[in-house]
Scaffold this active site. Structure first.
Site, short mmCIF file in Angstrom:
data_model
loop_
_atom_site.label_atom_id
_atom_site.label_comp_id
_atom_site.label_asym_id
_atom_site.label_seq_id
_atom_site.Cartn_x
_atom_site.Cartn_y
_atom_site.Cartn_z
N SER A 220 0.97 -1.09 -0.12
CA SER A 220 0.00 0.05 -0.04
C SER A 220 0.79 1.24 -0.04
O SER A 220 1.68 1.15 -0.92
CB SER A 220 -0.98 -0.05 1.23
OG SER A 220 -2.17 0.86 1.20
N ASP A 435 -8.60 -4.16 -7.07
CA ASP A 435 -7.99 -3.20 -5.81
C ASP A 435 -8.67 -1.89 -5.59
O ASP A 435 -8.57 -0.98 -6.23
CB ASP A 435 -6.66 -3.19 -5.72
CG ASP A 435 -5.92 -2.65 -4.35
OD1 ASP A 435 -6.78 -2.20 -3.69
OD2 ASP A 435 -4.55 -3.22 -4.18
N HIS A 464 -7.25 -5.92 -1.60
CA HIS A 464 -5.78 -5.04 -1.21
C HIS A 464 -4.88 -5.86 -0.60
O HIS A 464 -5.01 -6.19 0.60
CB HIS A 464 -6.25 -3.86 -0.37
CG HIS A 464 -5.28 -2.81 -0.27
ND1 HIS A 464 -4.68 -2.21 -1.17
CD2 HIS A 464 -4.67 -2.30 0.65
CE1 HIS A 464 -3.64 -1.23 -1.03
NE2 HIS A 464 -3.83 -1.38 0.63
#
Length: 498
Positions: A220, A435, A464
């Site tokens: 991320s 995502d 994710h």
């Protein structure tokens, strides 16, 4: 961040179109000589969670780094790191540093967390696993804007703005937040929270551990930090894995607006799942009907918030966050059921209110606002919200909305890091096709910027996070082979579902 932290979504990423010239960054020399003594390892603080299934010992230590790298001998702050040491010296390659995202979430527990989820023993044999609280976070000289539980500012992602007036109201809240952060910054630390400085901290940690090179896994926002680290220190980074990609070395306004694209691409997976279970949840017999149910519920809650405090913007935010992983679909469907019949909605409870986390919210703001400049004109955001409300009806009027960065009073410590495509081919990029927060477009962008230094593994998956947590066998095998054996794919790879 791959672990959800409640409604506030403090683990998700954010920022603005390039209003500041990005100066191409030259590779930096190592920030410090290798340490002879090394950190002093002791028991970790009690709030560092080690799942009971993890049998490997976890230790913690502190590493000093400069608050201001332009004054390296000036004020020092401490970065707390954790370690799960390899128990196989004959197989040990070095250290593997982790960042779970944010910015603003703790990473001290990430190595143990991933071990508990099945991180292969080949990786734990080859590396000392190094977690950390990045500067300003948790046990690493924390910072605070002074957020309280009843604040109107309760999430890193702005609330959905159904009209221009909502943007105006959010601008007032955002300006108040920026002023409060400035007033609480009595020690002048906030301006030194940036992705570039966190990358410099990583190299200091590598040196303190006595390693000539360090490997890195970032997910991320951690993909942005890892991209900056590999760009600034190509000579001292070993094997770099970037998972669920922001698209650059920082989260800018374009990246934040891509959240809406990610939700549009990922929501159909939930809609298909819910339609197949219509007899149980009653959300729609087809994916199209499920989508209409979402829009109807959101608009109803815009007009008449539920007795428990659920509003249209909050409903959209919770739905967005629940798309992070398919295991959350059932709870999301049950939540929708709650609001289908207004007469059966739960009554107000104190625990139902969003629970902002002051430190996490503060670090997220400081890093995203410091990395690049944001537009300051509220009309810019009004136009963007109106545009994205039409382009991406599910969430566009949230991710295009105004943030405190528009009113940030701290000058950035320097320009954002430019991706350095010169150096070893050592950057493996992992990305799901669907995502909600870091869509495939971000993975393609970073792959293009790193060029020959990188390879992209595209996974036919939803959610994710790819490595270990995503459950895809192909991506797991490719990544583990790279970390353990250095087997970088000859070209980009596509991994089928499963």
């Amino acid at each position: 961040m791959l672990r959800r932290r409640g409604v506030a979504l403090v683990g998700t990423l954010g920022l603005a179109g390039a209003l500041v010239t990005v100066i191409p960054a030259m590779a930096e020399e190592s920030a410090a000589p290798r340490s002879a003594a090394g950190p002093q390892w002791t028991a970790c603080p009690k709030d560092v969670v080690v799942p009971p299934t993890v049998q490997l010992p976890v230790q913690c230590a502190k590493v000093p780094v400069p608050l201001d790298y332009d004054d390296p001998d000036g004020t020092q702050i401490e970065i707390m790191v954790s370690r799960i040491a390899s128990t196989k010296p004959e197989k040990r390659r070095g250290v593997l540093m982790f960042n779970p995202g944010g910015p603003g979430g703790t990473g001290l527990d990430q190595p143990a967390f991933l071990v508990s989820k099945g991180l292969p023993t080949g990786v734990t044999d080859a590396y000392d696993l190094i977690g950390m609280d990045t500067r300003g976070v948790g046990h690493s000289t924390p910072v605070s804007c002074g957020f309280t539980a009843d604040d109107a500012y309760w999430a890193n992602i702005p609330p959905y703005a159904p009209d221009d007036a909502a943007v105006t109201r959010q601008a007032e809240i955002a300006e108040d937040v920026a002023e409060r952060c400035a007033a609480n910054d009595t020690e002048g630390r906030l301006r030194h929270l940036s992705t570039a400085n966190m990358a410099r901290d990583l190299d200091r940690i590598r040196a303190a551990l006595g390693e000539e090179k360090a490997s890195f896994y970032g997910a991320s926002y951690g993909s942005a930090l890892g991209a900056a680290y590999a760009s600034m220190f190509p000579a001292t980074t070993d094997r770099v894995v970037l998972d669920s990609i922001v698209g650059d070395t920082h989260l800018d306004r374009a990246g934040l607006r891509r959240f809406a694209l990610g939700m549009e691409q990922t929501f159909p997976d939930f809609a298909k799942w819910a339609a197949a279970r219509h007899e149980s949840y009653g959300l729609g017999r087809t994916p199209q009907q499920v989508r209409r149910t979402y829009l109807t519920l959101a608009e109803r809650l815009d007009e008449n918030p539920a007795p428990d405090g659920m509003t249209g913007p909050l409903f959209r935010q919770v739905t967005f966050g629940s798309l992070y992983n398919e295991i959350q679909y059932a709870n999301l469907a049950r939540l929708w059921q709650t609001y289908l019949n207004p007469g059966e909605a739960p009554q107000a409870k104190a625990a139902a209110a969003p629970n902002p986390q002051d430190n996490a919210l503060t670090v997220f703001l400081a890093v995203t606002c410091n990395d690049v400049e944001w537009p300051e004109d509220v009309d810019t955001y009004r136009r963007a919200v109106a545009q994205d409300r039409k382009r991406f009806p599910l969430f566009g009027a949230a991710s295009a909305n105004i943030t405190p960065c528009a009113f940030w009073t701290h000058d950035p410590a320097g320009p954002p890091v430019a991706v350095n495509d010169r150096g070893p081919r050592n950057v493996l990029i992992l990305q799901n096709r669907h995502d909600p927060v870091t869509p495939l477009a971000g993975g393609k962008l970073l792959r293009e910027k790193f060029d020959k230094r990188s390879r992209l593994v595209t996974v036919d998956g939803s959610g994710h996070g790819v490595y270990v947590l995503g459950g895809n066998a192909c991506a797991l095998n490719v990544t583990t082979s790279y970390l353990v054996d250095g087997a970088m794919p000859a070209g980009d790879r596509n991994c089928r579902r499963g």
